[in-house]
Design an enzyme around this catalytic site. Structure first.
Site, PDB file in Angstrom:
ATOM      1  N   TYR A 257     -11.494  -2.285   4.765  1.00 42.01           N
ATOM      2  CA  TYR A 257     -10.322  -1.580   5.500  1.00 42.01           C
ATOM      3  C   TYR A 257     -11.048  -1.485   6.938  1.00 42.01           C
ATOM      4  O   TYR A 257     -11.598  -0.390   7.243  1.00 42.01           O
ATOM      5  CB  TYR A 257      -9.790  -0.176   4.951  1.00 42.01           C
ATOM      6  CG  TYR A 257      -8.446   0.255   5.508  1.00 42.01           C
ATOM      7  CD1 TYR A 257      -8.416   0.517   7.028  1.00 42.01           C
ATOM      8  CD2 TYR A 257      -7.189   0.439   4.710  1.00 42.01           C
ATOM      9  CE1 TYR A 257      -7.014   1.027   7.413  1.00 42.01           C
ATOM     10  CE2 TYR A 257      -6.241   1.001   5.077  1.00 42.01           C
ATOM     11  CZ  TYR A 257      -6.128   1.096   6.682  1.00 42.01           C
ATOM     12  OH  TYR A 257      -4.846   1.755   6.958  1.00 42.01           O
TER      13      TYR A 257
ATOM     14  N   GLU B 268       1.000  -1.211   0.050  1.00 42.23           N
ATOM     15  CA  GLU B 268      -0.020  -0.122  -0.077  1.00 42.23           C
ATOM     16  C   GLU B 268       0.935   1.134   0.021  1.00 42.23           C
ATOM     17  O   GLU B 268       1.743   1.243   0.863  1.00 42.23           O
ATOM     18  CB  GLU B 268      -0.857   0.087   1.237  1.00 42.23           C
ATOM     19  CG  GLU B 268      -1.987   1.227   1.314  1.00 42.23           C
ATOM     20  CD  GLU B 268      -2.523   1.179   2.493  1.00 42.23           C
ATOM     21  OE1 GLU B 268      -2.563   0.376   3.256  1.00 42.23           O
ATOM     22  OE2 GLU B 268      -3.662   2.207   2.629  1.00 42.23           O
TER      23      GLU B 268
ATOM     24  N   ASP C  99      -4.271  11.200   9.438  1.00 40.79           N
ATOM     25  CA  ASP C  99      -2.994  10.742   9.716  1.00 40.79           C
ATOM     26  C   ASP C  99      -2.167  11.329  11.042  1.00 40.79           C
ATOM     27  O   ASP C  99      -2.404  12.688  11.405  1.00 40.79           O
ATOM     28  CB  ASP C  99      -1.769  10.926   8.557  1.00 40.79           C
ATOM     29  CG  ASP C  99      -2.207   9.759   7.517  1.00 40.79           C
ATOM     30  OD1 ASP C  99      -2.264   8.800   7.875  1.00 40.79           O
ATOM     31  OD2 ASP C  99      -2.548  10.193   6.403  1.00 40.79           O
TER      32      ASP C  99
END
Lengths: 419, 316
Positions: free
Chosen positions: B224, B90, B101
């Protein structure tokens, strides 16, 4: 009635999946309180007896003479905490309390929204954490001290341009992490739905008062409403009541910074649609979609995005958007102080600069280096009909969104007013 | 452990060889005529990668910020990951405002942007290595929009990328349930599927059962699963909330479940591998690369971390 989530193609909820249930919960809670008489009564009470509403609509006669139009100032600078931000914050903080969220977070640029949030949290006994870009912590020190005195934790954000955009990134990260017990009080008509509509609704009291005041005093509608636009909450707040009254021109004034060809904060003038901070709206970005750093002397306008409803008002033509440079705003800051005894926030000074500007369609350009720091105050001579942008007799309302105490050092230094 | 993995899915037999990027391009052509999301077959190489190790262990999915610390080192790092046991790679496209993030990934994206890395560069890295392993790209939505969504999806497919993770594109926006940015195309997910790329739905510990139904319906390659309520970055403990999330998903889909966010040690990887079909390791790997004194050291650190995780998963 369901809450508006789109404004033409703009708006939406472009946030991590973790936040979607929280946005659903917030939407449901807000829909409930909109119809709840007890909630609305408590908010109305706080707006009146705590925040000091209604704010005056002041006829600025010397400014009017200078501009060649009747200029009225909507005195949001007289709200408790010194800006319109308290209107929205009281609504959201009451909502947080009702939802059982004990922890409140906020982002702030100039510190006005942070101060308002810290104030409401003190009043309502909520924990308060404010994210503020490290650069803004430096240039708006007064507001940092105020927030700390009010019991808030101020977190300086060191990432990116260390301004409002980065503060909002960090606040969103906090929310993703602590979403279950945390209420995020967004300070502008930006962010994911339901914030743009909810913040607009809480700020719409400005326009609702204005329309009643101007009708009572003048018996007719104004010709034009002028407000500065960063994220755009004070502008949406005063525009909303006039939105369906087509004869009233709505003018937003963005930050042209050093000039629209240089560094600025004018996404409606110079940006293109994209996604930042949860909504699809105009945005300063490069060809790859990297968000550009904005620049404005005013921390509250130093933001590369804008609320999605403004993007739609621009595209639909219902509102027009101009831009004022740092130098124009500084000149207007001084002019309003000298003519009316009112020191405006540098943000609000952008709206004042627009009404002071001459009729030419000449948009601001970057000053040459030799001009930087030198100012000519517009209209120092007697009023010249050829030098106004208004028709004789125009009735123009400027939303004076905040007061300028926080800016006296930064602006004073630039204007040479510090001895 | 209360959650058990499902047996092989019949449409992705373990003995089927990986298809090549050329075959992926064929899938892209077929996808052009698909009006609704194909339930299966959109990402055949990913399906194989999840299925092949599945009988014994979960797929190992290392994540790197594309172009970090520089293009050449990034290229070497990807080759190293594959050689050290990555089942799927990925790559992240650096974006100026990565709100999902934590600090480690933020710093790596900032460094990559400072080095001038563009989405084109990251697509180029994927294209250079996608014959050797299946690729997933992570990108924030604005990078896709600025590129032109249709053009971006086509370029990704051409580069051999089978799936995209877009953390700020939740399901309803991807599906165009509200007014979509790609309304005429039936939403961004359909647009991507038409180009032969799967948009990967994300499930989080805060997801309601109603949202998980949408996740299951939207899963064209894998799901995910976000292990923690929060942003990316190492955690001392991972996944108090994870078993319940995976169990709720298993009730609704037989799509592979890959878990990311917060997994930094081989022990954590092994623990998650016992529950899920894929383990994504990002920040820990990027941190090791960031700390390395040289490209050689970065590759050695990456190899060490991926090998350890691979062995831990196999032994766990």
């Amino acid at each position: 009635m369901t809450i508006q989530t789109r404004f033409g193609p703009y708006g939406g909820r472009f946030v991590p999946e973790t936040l979607i249930p929280a946005l659903d919960e917030l939407t449901a809670a807000y829909e409930e309180v909109r119809e709840d008489a007890a909630f609305q009564a408590e908010l109305a009470y706080l707006l009146a007896d705590y925040a000091g509403r209604p704010t005056p609509l002041f006829h600025a006669e010397r400014l009017s003479a200078r501009c060649g139009a009747t200029i009225l100032l909507k005195r949001e600078d007289l709200c408790h905490t010194g800006a319109h931000k308290i209107n929205n914050v009281l609504g959201q903080a009451l909502l947080a309390k009702r939802m059982g969220k004990r922890r409140v977070i906020a982002e702030t640029g100039a510190g006005q929204h942070g101060v308002a949030t810290a104030t409401a949290c003190a009043l309502l006994d909520l924990e308060c954490v404010v994210y503020m870009g490290a650069e803004d912590v430096r240039r708006q020190e007064l507001n940092v001290v105020r927030m700390r005195l009010l019991g808030a934790t101020v977190v300086p954000v060191e990432s990116g341009s260390r301004t409002l955009k980065d503060a909002m990134n960090e606040a969103l990260r906090d929310w993703v992490t602590n979403v279950r017990e945390t209420f995020y009080v967004i300070g502008s008509v930006a962010g994911p739905a339901p914030y743009p509509a909810m913040v607009r609704d809480f700020q719409a009291v400005i326009g609702a008062e204005t329309i009643a005041q101007v009708r009572e005093r003048f018996g007719h509608l104004p010709d034009e409403i002028v407000a500065c636009v960063g994220g755009g909450s004070n502008a949406m707040g005063i525009f909303h009541a006039f939105r369906d009254l087509a004869s009233v021109r709505l003018t937003g004034v963005e930050a042209a910074g050093e000039g629209l060809d240089g560094r600025h904060g004018a996404p409606l003038a110079k940006g293109s649609p994209g996604v930042l901070h949860g909504s699809y709206s105009y945005l300063l970005q490069d060809a790859w979609g990297q968000v550009a750093e904005a620049h404005s002397i005013s921390a509250g306008l130093d933001y590369p995005g804008v609320g999605p409803e403004h993007s739609w008002l621009k595209d639909s033509g219902r509102a027009a958007y101009a831009a004022a440079t740092d130098d124009e705003a500084l000149a207007a800051f001084r002019t309003l102080a000298e003519l009316e005894g009112i020191i405006p926030a540098l943000e609000s000074a952008h709206a004042v600069a627009y009404v002071l500007r001459g009729p030419s369609s000449a948009e601001p350009t970057a000053p040459s280096p030799s001009q930087t720091g030198r100012f000519t105050i517009p209209g120092e001579a007697e009023f010249d009909p050829a030098a106004t942008r208004f028709a004789r007799g125009d009735l123009v309302i400027v939303n004076l969104s905040g007061r300028g105490d926080k800016d006296v050092y930064e602006a004073g230094a630039r204007l040479g007013a510090l001895s | 452990m209360s959650v058990r993995k499902l047996p092989h899915r019949p449409e992705a037999p373990a003995d089927k060889p990986p298809v090549t990027p050329d075959a992926a391009a064929t899938a892209e052509d077929q996808g052009q005529t698909v009006a609704t999301l194909p339930a299966r077959g959109l990402a055949p190489r990913l399906a194989h990668a999840f299925a092949a190790p599945r009988a014994q262990r979960a797929a190992l999915i290392p994540y790197l910020t594309g172009g970090h610390p520089d293009l050449q080192t990034s290229d070497r790092l990807i080759a190293t990951l594959i050689d050290a046991g990555a089942d799927i790679v990925e790559l992240g496209i650096p974006f100026s405002d990565p709100i999902a993030d934590g600090p480690v990934v933020q710093q790596s994206t900032h460094a990559a942007l400072s080095a001038g890395i563009t989405p084109d560069d990251v697509l180029g890295l994927a294209a250079a290595h996608s014959a050797a392993a299946p690729f997933v790209l992570l990108t924030y939505l604005n990078s896709v929009l600025a590129f032109g969504a249709e053009r971006f999806f086509t370029r990704a497919a051409t580069a051999g990328v089978e799936a995209l993770v877009i953390p700020d594109l939740p399901l309803d926006e991807a599906a165009g349930r509200t007014v979509s940015l790609a309304r005429e195309a039936g939403g961004l997910a359909a647009l991507a599927a038409g180009a032969g790329v799967s948009l990967v739905p994300m499930a989080t510990p805060t997801s309601t059962d109603e949202r998980l139904e949408l996740v299951a319906a939207a899963a064209t390659s894998f799901v995910y699963c976000v292990a923690v309520t929060g942003v990316t970055g190492a955690r001392a403990e991972v996944g108090a909330e994870l078993p319940a999330l995976l169990a709720r998903l298993r009730q609704r889909t037989d799509a592979p479940l890959a878990v990311g966010f917060g997994i930094s040690t081989a022990e954590q990887a092994a623990g998650v591998a016992g529950l899920a079909d894929g383990v994504i390791i990002g920040s820990a790997l990027i941190d090791a690369v960031t700390r390395a004194a040289s490209p050689d050291d970065a590759c050695a650190a990456a190899r060490s971390l991926v090998s350890a995780a691979s062995e831990a998963i196999a032994g766990g």
